[in-house]
Design an enzyme around this catalytic site. Structure first.
Site, PDB file in Angstrom:
ATOM      1  N   ASP A 257      -3.124   5.536  -2.630  1.00 22.76           N
ATOM      2  CA  ASP A 257      -4.089   6.529  -2.192  1.00 22.76           C
ATOM      3  C   ASP A 257      -4.035   7.718  -3.149  1.00 22.76           C
ATOM      4  O   ASP A 257      -3.049   8.457  -3.171  1.00 22.76           O
ATOM      5  CB  ASP A 257      -3.716   6.951  -0.766  1.00 22.76           C
ATOM      6  CG  ASP A 257      -4.614   8.028  -0.193  1.00 22.76           C
ATOM      7  OD1 ASP A 257      -5.542   8.477  -0.884  1.00 22.76           O
ATOM      8  OD2 ASP A 257      -4.373   8.425   0.964  1.00 22.76           O
TER       9      ASP A 257
ATOM     10  N   CYS B 196      -7.045  13.864   6.957  1.00 17.68           N
ATOM     11  CA  CYS B 196      -6.826  12.475   7.315  1.00 17.68           C
ATOM     12  C   CYS B 196      -8.155  11.841   7.697  1.00 17.68           C
ATOM     13  O   CYS B 196      -8.963  12.441   8.415  1.00 17.68           O
ATOM     14  CB  CYS B 196      -5.843  12.389   8.476  1.00 17.68           C
ATOM     15  SG  CYS B 196      -5.659  10.725   9.161  1.00 17.68           S
TER      16      CYS B 196
ATOM     17  N   GLU C  31     -11.574   9.285  -3.177  1.00 17.10           N
ATOM     18  CA  GLU C  31     -12.463   9.487  -2.040  1.00 17.10           C
ATOM     19  C   GLU C  31     -13.452  10.614  -2.269  1.00 17.10           C
ATOM     20  O   GLU C  31     -13.334  11.386  -3.235  1.00 17.10           O
ATOM     21  CB  GLU C  31     -11.647   9.746  -0.778  1.00 17.10           C
ATOM     22  CG  GLU C  31     -10.865  11.038  -0.794  1.00 17.10           C
ATOM     23  CD  GLU C  31      -9.830  11.086   0.322  1.00 17.10           C
ATOM     24  OE1 GLU C  31      -9.908  12.029   1.135  1.00 17.10           O
ATOM     25  OE2 GLU C  31      -8.960  10.200   0.382  1.00 17.10           O
TER      26      GLU C  31
ATOM     27  N   ARG D 154     -13.482   5.236  -2.084  1.00 18.30           N
ATOM     28  CA  ARG D 154     -13.454   5.411  -0.625  1.00 18.30           C
ATOM     29  C   ARG D 154     -14.528   6.416  -0.230  1.00 18.30           C
ATOM     30  O   ARG D 154     -14.680   7.457  -0.864  1.00 18.30           O
ATOM     31  CB  ARG D 154     -12.077   5.901  -0.189  1.00 18.30           C
ATOM     32  CG  ARG D 154     -12.041   6.415   1.253  1.00 18.30           C
ATOM     33  CD  ARG D 154     -10.653   6.845   1.661  1.00 18.30           C
ATOM     34  NE  ARG D 154     -10.712   7.903   2.675  1.00 18.30           N
ATOM     35  CZ  ARG D 154      -9.643   8.404   3.287  1.00 18.30           C
ATOM     36  NH1 ARG D 154      -8.437   7.955   2.993  1.00 18.30           N
ATOM     37  NH2 ARG D 154      -9.786   9.367   4.178  1.00 18.30           N
TER      38      ARG D 154
ATOM     39  N   ASP E  97      -6.219  10.197  -3.060  1.00 22.73           N
ATOM     40  CA  ASP E  97      -6.961  11.289  -2.423  1.00 22.73           C
ATOM     41  C   ASP E  97      -8.284  11.548  -3.166  1.00 22.73           C
ATOM     42  O   ASP E  97      -9.018  10.640  -3.458  1.00 22.73           O
ATOM     43  CB  ASP E  97      -6.101  12.538  -2.341  1.00 22.73           C
ATOM     44  CG  ASP E  97      -5.033  12.444  -1.250  1.00 22.73           C
ATOM     45  OD1 ASP E  97      -5.137  11.543  -0.399  1.00 22.73           O
ATOM     46  OD2 ASP E  97      -4.097  13.252  -1.250  1.00 22.73           O
TER      47      ASP E  97
ATOM     48  N   HIS F 207      -7.405   4.346  -5.012  1.00 23.63           N
ATOM     49  CA  HIS F 207      -8.725   4.705  -4.516  1.00 23.63           C
ATOM     50  C   HIS F 207      -8.929   6.214  -4.550  1.00 23.63           C
ATOM     51  O   HIS F 207      -8.017   6.997  -4.310  1.00 23.63           O
ATOM     52  CB  HIS F 207      -9.008   4.118  -3.127  1.00 23.63           C
ATOM     53  CG  HIS F 207      -8.050   4.481  -2.045  1.00 23.63           C
ATOM     54  ND1 HIS F 207      -8.070   5.699  -1.404  1.00 23.63           N
ATOM     55  CD2 HIS F 207      -7.069   3.768  -1.451  1.00 23.63           C
ATOM     56  CE1 HIS F 207      -7.139   5.719  -0.465  1.00 23.63           C
ATOM     57  NE2 HIS F 207      -6.501   4.553  -0.479  1.00 23.63           N
TER      58      HIS F 207
ATOM     59  N   GLU G 203     -14.259   4.242   5.154  1.00 26.88           N
ATOM     60  CA  GLU G 203     -13.283   4.753   6.109  1.00 26.88           C
ATOM     61  C   GLU G 203     -13.905   4.972   7.486  1.00 26.88           C
ATOM     62  O   GLU G 203     -15.068   5.366   7.620  1.00 26.88           O
ATOM     63  CB  GLU G 203     -12.685   6.064   5.587  1.00 26.88           C
ATOM     64  CG  GLU G 203     -11.640   6.693   6.485  1.00 26.88           C
ATOM     65  CD  GLU G 203     -10.391   5.856   6.670  1.00 26.88           C
ATOM     66  OE1 GLU G 203     -10.503   4.739   7.217  1.00 26.88           O
ATOM     67  OE2 GLU G 203      -9.300   6.321   6.289  1.00 26.88           O
TER      68      GLU G 203
ATOM     69  N   ASN H  12      -9.263  -0.442   6.819  1.00 24.79           N
ATOM     70  CA  ASN H  12      -8.070   0.340   7.147  1.00 24.79           C
ATOM     71  C   ASN H  12      -7.728   0.119   8.618  1.00 24.79           C
ATOM     72  O   ASN H  12      -8.409   0.621   9.508  1.00 24.79           O
ATOM     73  CB  ASN H  12      -8.327   1.826   6.879  1.00 24.79           C
ATOM     74  CG  ASN H  12      -7.132   2.697   7.211  1.00 24.79           C
ATOM     75  OD1 ASN H  12      -6.048   2.203   7.503  1.00 24.79           O
ATOM     76  ND2 ASN H  12      -7.333   4.009   7.169  1.00 24.79           N
TER      77      ASN H  12
ATOM     78  N   ASP I   8      -1.226  15.658   6.617  1.00 22.61           N
ATOM     79  CA  ASP I   8      -2.070  15.009   5.614  1.00 22.61           C
ATOM     80  C   ASP I   8      -3.362  15.815   5.439  1.00 22.61           C
ATOM     81  O   ASP I   8      -4.442  15.411   5.859  1.00 22.61           O
ATOM     82  CB  ASP I   8      -2.371  13.575   6.054  1.00 22.61           C
ATOM     83  CG  ASP I   8      -3.185  12.805   5.018  1.00 22.61           C
ATOM     84  OD1 ASP I   8      -3.154  13.201   3.832  1.00 22.61           O
ATOM     85  OD2 ASP I   8      -3.854  11.823   5.401  1.00 22.61           O
TER      86      ASP I   8
ATOM     87  N   TYR J 149       0.841  -1.198   0.000  1.00 22.21           N
ATOM     88  CA  TYR J 149       0.000   0.000   0.000  1.00 22.21           C
ATOM     89  C   TYR J 149       0.874   1.245   0.000  1.00 22.21           C
ATOM     90  O   TYR J 149       1.904   1.292   0.690  1.00 22.21           O
ATOM     91  CB  TYR J 149      -0.910   0.007   1.224  1.00 22.21           C
ATOM     92  CG  TYR J 149      -1.868   1.174   1.262  1.00 22.21           C
ATOM     93  CD1 TYR J 149      -2.876   1.300   0.307  1.00 22.21           C
ATOM     94  CD2 TYR J 149      -1.759   2.163   2.238  1.00 22.21           C
ATOM     95  CE1 TYR J 149      -3.756   2.361   0.332  1.00 22.21           C
ATOM     96  CE2 TYR J 149      -2.640   3.231   2.274  1.00 22.21           C
ATOM     97  CZ  TYR J 149      -3.642   3.331   1.315  1.00 22.21           C
ATOM     98  OH  TYR J 149      -4.507   4.389   1.334  1.00 22.21           O
TER      99      TYR J 149
END
Length: 297
Positions: free
Chosen positions: A89, A126, A118, A161, A91, A116, A191, A213, A62, A48
């Protein structure tokens, strides 16, 4: 020697095949290419690439400060060093739907097996912090559709996500997960689930793989792989774990150096030089180099 022998297209096909089976796929987070090598060496199923780790590595929080170029660059460095599939990721996709499409193709070129997207607003936070905001359903679905339509390799895994659980509750997360699948998502990343029953609810509602996660110090408990399997989870990530362990060790070593004047007492806990050479295949490079410079026609 040098880079992995497995092509990106083969890694994507392998990931699809593994997801079609019944196993739980474990994806520890690689904080650099060498740690990706270690993850493979220890027998895990994937690697990952965390946005939080990339931000921290740059000394940044983040909160959406990294760029698509930075994410793609680090993804390429990591993905090319391992035969394992890499999940990254992405974002919010770094902009509007056209930006999402470009991000997908850029990460595809970087050699990842999946990514992914989101549904947080820009700039994002985060996923395990309070105060998150999500976009409306129409905007979120446009991102997923743009990502799915942009891929050129049909095996590139497009995961959606959703962070809506922390904003509007579990029913909203289930509804958005279903809508994401209808929009073309190959997998769902819900998430900040509160407990195993919430993972079970999402997994029961969709007919695609669900990711858990397992980040430390977050909203979810650190469930075992057996518990996650029983809840219907198919992929689990440990996004920041290795970075946290490494930085904890680094801080302790610096404290020791300050207090004792040398690192002698820390040496037993260090990775030995011979193990490092094994991971980077020092012997393979020496063999290649010797063959070139001693070759006689």
């Amino acid at each position: 020697m040098l880079y992995a022998g497995t092509s990106p297209s083969q890694k994507r096909a392998d990931l699809r095949r593994r997801l079609a089976g019944g196993d739980l796929l474990r994806f520890p987070g690689a904080f650099n290419p060498l740690s990706a090598r270690l993850i493979q060496d220890k027998g895990f199923e994937g690697v990952y690439i965390s946005g939080a780790v990339l931000s921290a590595d740059l000394g940044l929080p983040d909160i959406g400060l990294t760029t698509a170029t930075e994410v793609a660059g680090r993804s390429a460095q990591i993905a090319r060093m391992t035969d394992l599939p890499a999940l990254v990721d992405a974002d919010t996709g770094f902009g509007e739907p056209m930006n999402v499409a470009r991000t997908v193709q850029t990460l595809e070129d970087a050699g990842v097996a999946g990514l992914h997207i989101e549904d947080q607003v820009n700039p994002k936070r985060c996923g395990h912090l309070d105060g998150k905001q999500v976009v409306d359903a129409a905007t979120a679905l446009r991102r997923v559709r743009a990502a799915a339509d942009a891929r050129r390799d049909e095996n590139l895994l497009i995961m959606a996500r959703t962070d809506i659980r922390a904003v509007d509750g579990l029913p909203a997360a289930v509804d958005r997960a279903k809508a994401f699948v209808d929009a073309g998502a190959d997998a769902i990343f819900p998430e900040a689930m509160a407990d195993l029953s919430e993972f079970e609810a999402v997994a029961a509602a969709v007919d695609v793989p669900v990711l858990a996660n397992m980040t430390e110090f977050g909203k979810s408990d650190l469930f075992t792989t057996e518990q996650l399997i029983s809840a219907g989870v198919r992929i689990v990530i440990y996004p920041v774990s290795l970075l946290r362990v490494a930085m904890g060790a680094a801080e302790r070593a610096l404290d020791t150096l300050s207090a004792e004047g040398s690192l002698r007492s820390e040496v037993p806990a260090m990775q030995h030089r011979s193990r490092l050479y094994e991971l980077v295949d020092y012997a393979g490079y020496n063999t290649f180099d010797t063959g070139i410079f001693t070759y006689e026609p």
